[in-house]
Design a protein around this motif. Structure first.
Motif, PDB file in Angstrom:
ATOM      1  N   SER A 153       0.708  -1.188   0.116  1.00 24.34           N
ATOM      2  CA  SER A 153      -0.011   0.163   0.031  1.00 24.34           C
ATOM      3  C   SER A 153       0.784   1.305   0.042  1.00 24.34           C
ATOM      4  N   LEU A 154       0.447   2.204  -0.518  1.00 22.12           N
ATOM      5  CA  LEU A 154       0.919   3.518  -0.398  1.00 22.12           C
ATOM      6  C   LEU A 154       1.568   4.012   1.060  1.00 22.12           C
ATOM      7  N   ALA A 155       0.815   3.716   1.957  1.00 25.12           N
ATOM      8  CA  ALA A 155       1.298   3.923   3.272  1.00 25.12           C
ATOM      9  C   ALA A 155       2.396   2.954   3.672  1.00 25.12           C
ATOM     10  N   ASP A 156       2.388   1.946   3.320  1.00 29.55           N
ATOM     11  CA  ASP A 156       3.364   0.892   3.666  1.00 29.55           C
ATOM     12  C   ASP A 156       4.691   0.853   2.779  1.00 29.55           C
ATOM     13  N   ALA A 157       4.544   1.697   1.715  1.00 26.78           N
ATOM     14  CA  ALA A 157       5.491   1.572   0.820  1.00 26.78           C
ATOM     15  C   ALA A 157       6.848   1.857   1.228  1.00 26.78           C
ATOM     16  N   PRO A 158       6.997   3.091   2.015  1.00 24.16           N
ATOM     17  CA  PRO A 158       8.260   3.694   2.553  1.00 24.16           C
ATOM     18  C   PRO A 158       8.952   2.605   3.227  1.00 24.16           C
ATOM     19  N   ALA A 159       8.430   1.693   4.075  1.00 21.91           N
ATOM     20  CA  ALA A 159       9.163   0.618   4.833  1.00 21.91           C
ATOM     21  C   ALA A 159       9.295  -0.634   4.176  1.00 21.91           C
ATOM     22  N   ASP A 160       8.882  -0.818   2.968  1.00 23.29           N
ATOM     23  CA  ASP A 160       9.039  -2.017   2.087  1.00 23.29           C
ATOM     24  C   ASP A 160      10.357  -1.924   1.434  1.00 23.29           C
ATOM     25  N   LYS A 161      11.317  -2.309   2.229  1.00 19.57           N
ATOM     26  CA  LYS A 161      12.765  -2.121   2.107  1.00 19.57           C
ATOM     27  C   LYS A 161      13.365  -3.716   2.257  1.00 19.57           C
ATOM     28  N   ALA A 162      14.353  -3.865   1.502  1.00 19.77           N
ATOM     29  CA  ALA A 162      14.919  -5.394   1.890  1.00 19.77           C
ATOM     30  C   ALA A 162      15.651  -5.331   3.012  1.00 19.77           C
ATOM     31  N   ALA A 163      15.813  -6.652   3.715  1.00 20.47           N
ATOM     32  CA  ALA A 163      16.298  -6.861   4.852  1.00 20.47           C
ATOM     33  C   ALA A 163      17.765  -6.347   4.915  1.00 20.47           C
ATOM     34  N   VAL A 164      18.459  -6.510   3.970  1.00 19.67           N
ATOM     35  CA  VAL A 164      19.710  -6.045   3.871  1.00 19.67           C
ATOM     36  C   VAL A 164      20.014  -4.720   4.219  1.00 19.67           C
ATOM     37  N   PHE A 165      19.002  -3.816   4.070  1.00 19.82           N
ATOM     38  CA  PHE A 165      19.048  -2.367   4.596  1.00 19.82           C
ATOM     39  C   PHE A 165      19.072  -2.104   6.065  1.00 19.82           C
ATOM     40  N   GLY A 166      18.667  -3.146   6.816  1.00 18.68           N
ATOM     41  CA  GLY A 166      18.528  -2.813   8.170  1.00 18.68           C
ATOM     42  C   GLY A 166      19.571  -3.997   9.071  1.00 18.68           C
ATOM     43  N   ASN A 167      20.166  -4.708   8.257  1.00 20.52           N
ATOM     44  CA  ASN A 167      20.979  -5.734   9.158  1.00 20.52           C
ATOM     45  C   ASN A 167      22.454  -5.568   9.059  1.00 20.52           C
ATOM     46  N   GLY A 168      22.971  -4.484   8.715  1.00 25.55           N
ATOM     47  CA  GLY A 168      24.246  -4.162   8.572  1.00 25.55           C
ATOM     48  C   GLY A 168      25.044  -4.605   7.270  1.00 25.55           C
ATOM     49  N   CYS A 169      24.379  -5.267   6.372  1.00 23.50           N
ATOM     50  CA  CYS A 169      24.860  -5.877   5.175  1.00 23.50           C
ATOM     51  C   CYS A 169      25.219  -4.441   4.192  1.00 23.50           C
ATOM     52  N   VAL A 170      24.180  -3.655   4.223  1.00 27.09           N
ATOM     53  CA  VAL A 170      24.538  -2.335   3.473  1.00 27.09           C
ATOM     54  C   VAL A 170      25.285  -1.666   4.556  1.00 27.09           C
ATOM     55  N   ARG A 171      26.437  -1.045   4.035  1.00 27.73           N
ATOM     56  CA  ARG A 171      27.221  -0.250   4.605  1.00 27.73           C
ATOM     57  C   ARG A 171      26.758   1.194   4.743  1.00 27.73           C
ATOM     58  N   SER A 172      26.807   1.907   5.945  1.00 20.75           N
ATOM     59  CA  SER A 172      26.211   3.507   5.915  1.00 20.75           C
ATOM     60  C   SER A 172      27.491   4.251   5.476  1.00 20.75           C
ATOM     61  N   TRP A 173      27.123   5.758   5.732  1.00 21.23           N
ATOM     62  CA  TRP A 173      28.182   6.489   5.022  1.00 21.23           C
ATOM     63  C   TRP A 173      29.372   6.118   5.726  1.00 21.23           C
ATOM     64  N   LEU A 174      29.452   6.063   7.040  1.00 23.11           N
ATOM     65  CA  LEU A 174      30.843   6.151   7.893  1.00 23.11           C
ATOM     66  C   LEU A 174      31.235   4.657   8.009  1.00 23.11           C
ATOM     67  N   ASP A 175      30.659   3.704   7.696  1.00 21.27           N
ATOM     68  CA  ASP A 175      31.031   2.243   7.634  1.00 21.27           C
ATOM     69  C   ASP A 175      32.197   1.918   6.765  1.00 21.27           C
ATOM     70  N   VAL A 176      33.212   1.100   6.978  1.00 20.30           N
ATOM     71  CA  VAL A 176      34.229   0.540   6.062  1.00 20.30           C
ATOM     72  C   VAL A 176      33.919  -0.932   6.370  1.00 20.30           C
ATOM     73  N   GLY A 177      34.599  -1.867   5.522  1.00 18.15           N
ATOM     74  CA  GLY A 177      34.638  -3.198   5.568  1.00 18.15           C
ATOM     75  C   GLY A 177      33.272  -3.765   5.343  1.00 18.15           C
ATOM     76  N   GLN A 178      33.146  -5.208   4.885  1.00 19.17           N
ATOM     77  CA  GLN A 178      32.169  -5.754   4.447  1.00 19.17           C
ATOM     78  C   GLN A 178      31.934  -6.896   5.286  1.00 19.17           C
ATOM     79  N   PRO A 179      31.012  -7.086   6.147  1.00 16.66           N
ATOM     80  CA  PRO A 179      30.818  -8.280   6.787  1.00 16.66           C
ATOM     81  C   PRO A 179      30.257  -9.146   6.014  1.00 16.66           C
ATOM     82  N   GLU A 180      30.456 -10.621   6.341  1.00 17.57           N
ATOM     83  CA  GLU A 180      29.514 -11.632   5.647  1.00 17.57           C
ATOM     84  C   GLU A 180      28.187 -11.386   5.751  1.00 17.57           C
ATOM     85  N   CYS A 181      27.424 -11.589   4.322  1.00 23.79           N
ATOM     86  CA  CYS A 181      26.133 -11.331   4.325  1.00 23.79           C
ATOM     87  C   CYS A 181      25.449 -12.304   3.464  1.00 23.79           C
TER      88      CYS A 181
END
Length: 720
Positions: free
Chosen positions: A464-492
Motif C-alpha cells: 500500500s502507499l502507506a506501507d511503501a516507504p518501509a518496504d525495503k530489503a532486509a539487507v538495509f537494516g541488518n548491517g549488510c548495506v554499509r552506511s556512510w561512515l562504515d568501512v569493511g564488508q561483513p559476511e552477508c
C-alpha cells in the motif's frame, strides 16, 4: 527561531553599582541582518548561498541576552525566579509560534498529497513540543529518507534548540551560584566562575560540533550539543561586558566592522557544500560576538550606528514572526499556485510572509507579551503557554485523523506473475538463455503495457502507499548495506550458505534493492549469495565526494578496495554489479560521462580477472518524484505521476554502458523493458507498486521480477 529575547537590557555601569534599563538598538538591528540572510537564502537569491549562517547569529544574540539576564538576577538575589523567567519566555515565544504552527498544519493538510501531509503533521506535532530538531536529525541519518521533500516545519529546529537552551541554561547558572556559595561561603557578584563554566561548555560543545560535522552531519546541524558553543559564546560576551566597555573607542569600532564583514563573508562565501557547522560556523559566530561586544563601548563610528537605524530596528523587531512565516509560505505557495516559484515569485512569497509577520506582531506577539495580567502573573503566563502548546498539538493530531491514509480507489488488479516456459529445443538461430529472457520479459511487458493504460491506483495495491516507504530489503537494516561512515564488508550470506557456488551482488543501494530477487534465486539454485553494498558508493574507481558528509568520501574509497580484495580472494562464480545512475554535480563525477563509461569498462575487466563471470544490471527508470507521495495525491490518475520514457530513461547512456561492459568481457542487462512501454514508464504494474521512494524498488516488485533476473544470471554464467 532564535535570538528572541528582548533587547531591553539591564545595563550596569560599574560592577555592582547602580543600574538602569537600557536598549541595545544595535542588537535589534543585528537580528535584522540575521533574518534577512536566512530569508533571502531560502528565497534563492543568487550570491547568498551561506545565508543559513543567520541562524548562528541568532544563537549568539540569544546567548548574550539570556545569559546577561540570568546573571544579573543571580548576582542580585542569589537565585533565579524560574517561574518568572519561563513565564516571560512563554509570552514571548509561544503565541506566535502556535499561530504559525496551526496555520501551517492546516495549509499542509489542505494542499499537500495525503502521504506527505501526514508526515508533515508529525513534524508539526514534534515542533509544537520543541523536539522537532531531533526528529530532523534522525531523518537526516536515514539514507532512504535523504531525498524526501523539505517539511514546512523544518525551520522550527532552531526554536527547538532555543527552548532546550532555556531549560538547561538557568539550571547551569543556579548550579554555579550554589557551588560558589558553598565553596566561598559568601555571595559573590564576580562573573569569573560563570565564565569558566561557559568556557568549558563552549569547548566541549565545539569539540562535539567538529566531530559530528565529520561523522554525523545532521546531528551536528540540528542538535543542541553541537550548537551550545554558539550560545555560550554570546553568554561569555554578556559576562564580560565591563571589559568590553573599557576598550578604546577606535578598537571597538574596528571590531564591530570586522564582525559585520565576517557575517557578510559567511553569507556570501559558504554554501550547501560547506561542512557545517564545524569550523565554518566560527565566521558568523565570532562576527556576531564582535558586533555585540563592540556595541558595549558604543563607539561613535561603530557598526552600531548603522544597525540602530530605524529600518533595521523595525525589521529586527519583526524578525521572529517573519522567520516563522517565511518558510511555510515559500513551500506551500507553489502548491497553491500550481507551479514552482521563480525568483520573483519567491521574493513575492517572502514579502507576503512579512505582511503576515506584521499582523502577527500587532495582534498576537505584542498583545501577549505586554498584557498586564500576564506580566503580573508568572503562573498565568505559563498556563497560557501550556494552552497554546496543547492547542497546537491537538490540531496536529486532529488533522492526522482527518487526513485519510491514502488507499487506491480503482478496481482490484491482478498480481504480476511471471512464469518460466518449458525450455525450448536448442536452436542455431537463438541462444536458449536469450530465448528464456525474451519470453519472460514479454510477460512483464504485457503487464506494463496494460498498466500504462490504467489511470486509477488499484484498491489492492501491494505494498500500500502507506506501507511503501518501509518496504525495503532486509539487507538495509541488518548491517549488510554499509552506511556512510562504515568501512569493511561483513559476511552477508543468503541462500544455500554451505554451497561452493558463490554469487556476489555488489554495488550501492541499487544493488541492495535487488537482493530479495537474488535471495529467492539463490534458494532455488543452491547458491551462496553474498551481498556487498554501501550507500552512494558505486564500485567503479571514480573520485567521489559525499554531499551528506560534505567532504571527500574516503570511506567509499576504502570500502571499494576492501570489497575488490575480498572478491579476488573468494573467487565467486558470478559477480552481479548494480548501481544508481543519479550521480552528478556534488558527487564529483557524472553518470554516463566518459569517465563513468571508461571506469565501468576497467572494472568489468578487473572483475573478470578474478575468474568470475560478470553481469552488469542496467538502470531502472528515474520516476522523478517520490512515488508513494505523488500517487497519494493522484489516486484517480496514477499516470499523472508517471514520467515519459525519454524523461525516465537515458537510452544513449545505456548503449554506452553496454558497449563498455562488452569491451570488458562482461554481460549487460538492459532492464528498461521491465518498466516501460515505448512511450511511458508507469509506476504500478498489475497491483504491484514499483518504487518505494524516488529511486528504489519495492521488495514486492524486485521479487516479482525474480524469474527474469534468474534467466539473466543463468545466461551470464553460461556465457562465461
Amino acid at each position: 527561531m532564535v535570538g528572541t529575547a528582548s533587547t531591553e537590557l539591564l545595563v550596569r555601569h560599574s560592577g555592582v553599582g547602580a543600574a538602569r534599563v537600557g536598549f541595545r538598538g544595535d542588537v535589534e538591528g543585528l537580528r535584522a541582518v540575521a533574518v534577512l540572510a536566512v530569508v533571502v537564502f531560502h528565497a534563492g537569491v543568487p550570491g547568498v548561498g551561506g545565508g543559513f549562517a543567520g541562524v548562528d547569529v541568532f544563537f549568539v544574540i540569544s546567548g548574550f541576552l539570556i545569559t546577561g539576564m540570568l546573571w544579573r538576577e543571580v548576582a542580585g538575589s542569589g537565585t533565579i525566579r524560574l517561574a518568572r523567567f519561563y513565564g516571560a519566555r512563554a509570552r514571548r515565544l509561544l503565541p506566535a509560534a502556535g499561530i504559525v504552527l496551526v496555520a501551517t498544519a492546516g495549509g499542509a493538510a489542505a494542499l499537500l498529497p495525503p502521504l506527505q501531509a501526514r508526515e508533515v503533521l508529525g513534524d508539526g506535532i514534534a515542533s509544537a513540543l520543541y523536539v522537532g530538531n531531533y526528529r530532523l536529525a534522525l531523518h537526516g541519518t536515514d539514507y532512504l529518507a535523504a531525498d524526501a521533500p523539505p517539511s514546512p516545519f523544518q525551520h522550527y529546529w532552531s526554536l527547538g534548540v532555543e527552548e532546550q537552551f532555556y531549560l538547561l541554561w538557568p539550571a547551569l547558572i543556579i548550579g554555579v551560584a550554589w557551588f560558589v556559595r558553598r565553596w566561598r561561603r559568601t555571595e559573590s557578584a564576580s562573573p569569573t566562575p560563570y565564565l569558566v563554566v561557559l568556557g568549558v561548555v563552549a569547548a566541549l560543545s565545539f569539540a562535539v560540533s567538529l566531530d559530528w560535522t565529520r561523522t554525523l552531519p545532521s546531528w551536528a546541524f540540528f542538535a543542541l550539543p553541537a550548537r551550545a558553543w554558539e550560545l555560550a559564546v554570546g553568554g561569555m560576551v554578556a559576562l564580560s561586558v565591563p571589559v568590553w566597555r573599557r576598550i578604546p573607542e577606535w578598537a571597538a569600532a574596528v571590531a564591530g566592522w570586522v564582525g559585520l564583514a565576517a557575517i557578510v563573508v559567511s553569507c556570501t562565501q559558504l554554501d550547501g557544500r560547506t561542512p557545517y557547522p564545524g569550523t565554518a560556523a566560527l565566521l558568523p559566530v565570532l562576527g556576531a560576538a564582535l558586533i555585540v561586544a563592540a556595541g558595549c563601548a558604543a563607539p561613535r563610528l561603530g557598526v552600531g550606528r548603522v544597525l540602530s537605524t530605524v529600518p533595521l530596528r523595525s525589521i529586527g523587531r519583526l524578525s521572529y514572526s517573519w522567520y516563522l512565516w517565511h518558510w511555510p509560505v515559500l513551500l506551500l505557495a507553489p502548491k497553491l499556485s500550481g507551479h514552482p516559484l521563480d525568483l520573483v515569485g519567491s521574493l513575492g512569497a517572502v514579502a507576503t510572509a512579512a505582511g503576515l509577520a506584521m499582523l502577527t506582531l500587532w495582534f498576537v506577539e505584542d498583545p501577549a507579551r505586554f498584557a498586564a495580567p500576564l506580566r503580573r502573573s508568572a503562573a498565568l503566563s505559563l498556563a497560557g503557554g501550556g494552552v497554546v502548546t496543547a492547542v497546537a498539538v491537538c490540531v496536529g493530531m486532529v488533522l492526522l485523523v482527518l487526513v485519510p491514509v491514502p488507499v487506491g480507489r480503482g478496481a482490484a488488479a491482478e498480481a504480476l506473475t511471471v512464469v518460466a516456459a518449458p525450455q525450448a529445443p536448442p536452436s542455431e538461430s537463438i541462444d536458449p538463455h536469450d530465448a528464456a529472457v525474451q519470453q519472460l520479459t514479454a510477460q512483464v511487458q504485457t503487464a506494463v503495457a496494460a498498466s500504462a493504460e490504467s489511470p486509477s491506483v488499484p484498491s489492492n495495491l501491494s505494498p500500500s502507499l502507506a506501507d511503501a516507504p518501509a518496504d525495503k530489503a532486509a539487507v538495509f537494516g541488518n548491517g549488510c548495506v554499509r552506511s556512510w561512515l562504515d568501512v569493511g564488508q561483513p559476511e552477508c550470506a543468503a541462500g544455500d550458505i554451505g554451497s561452493a557456488n558463490m554469487v556476489a551482488l555488489v554495488g550501492d543501494s541499487h544493488a541492495a534493492m535487488w537482493s530479495p530477487a537474488f535471495e529467492q534465486i539463490a534458494e532455488q539454485r543452491h547458491w551462496r549469495l553474498e551481498t556487498m553494498s554501501k550507500v552512494t558508493c558505486p564500485l567503479m574507481e571514480l573520485p567521489i565526494t559525499s554531499p551528506y558528509l560534505g567532504r571527500e568520501y574516503t570511506e567509499c574509497v576504502q570500502w571499494r578496495h576492501q570489497v575488490l580484495a575480498r572478491l579476488q580472494a573468494e573467487h565467486p562464480r558470478l559477480i552481479v554489479l548494480s548501481m544508481s545512475r543519479r550521480y552528478g554535480g556534488d558527487f564529483g563525477f557524472t553518470t554516463y560521462d566518459q569517465a563513468w563509461i571508461d571506469s565501468l569498462s576497467r572494472l568489468t575487466t578487473q572483475l573478470r580477472a578474478t575468474g568470475a563471470n560478470v553481469l552488469v544490471l542496467g538502470p531502472i527508470p528515474d520516476p522523478h518524484s517520490t512515488v508513494p507521495t505523488c500517487l497519494s495525491g493522484h489516486l484517480d490518475d496514477a499516470l499523472a505521476c508517471a514520467p515519459t520514457r525519454p524523461v525516465a530513461v537515458n537510452d544513449a547512456g545505456i548503449a554506452a554502458e553496454r558497449a563498455a561492459t562488452t569491451a570488458g568481457d562482461g554481460q549487460y542487462a538492459d532492464l528498461t523493458a521491465l518498466f516501460c512501454t515505448a512511450d511511458r514508464c508507469p509506476l504500478i504494474t498489475g497491483n504491484t507498486l514499483i518504487y518505494r521512494d524516488d529511486n528504489h524498488l519495492t521488495v514486492a516488485y524486485a521479487t516479482a521480477l525474480a524469474p527474469v533476473v534468474a534467466a539473466l544470471a543463468d545466461g551470464a554464467l553460461a556465457h562465461g
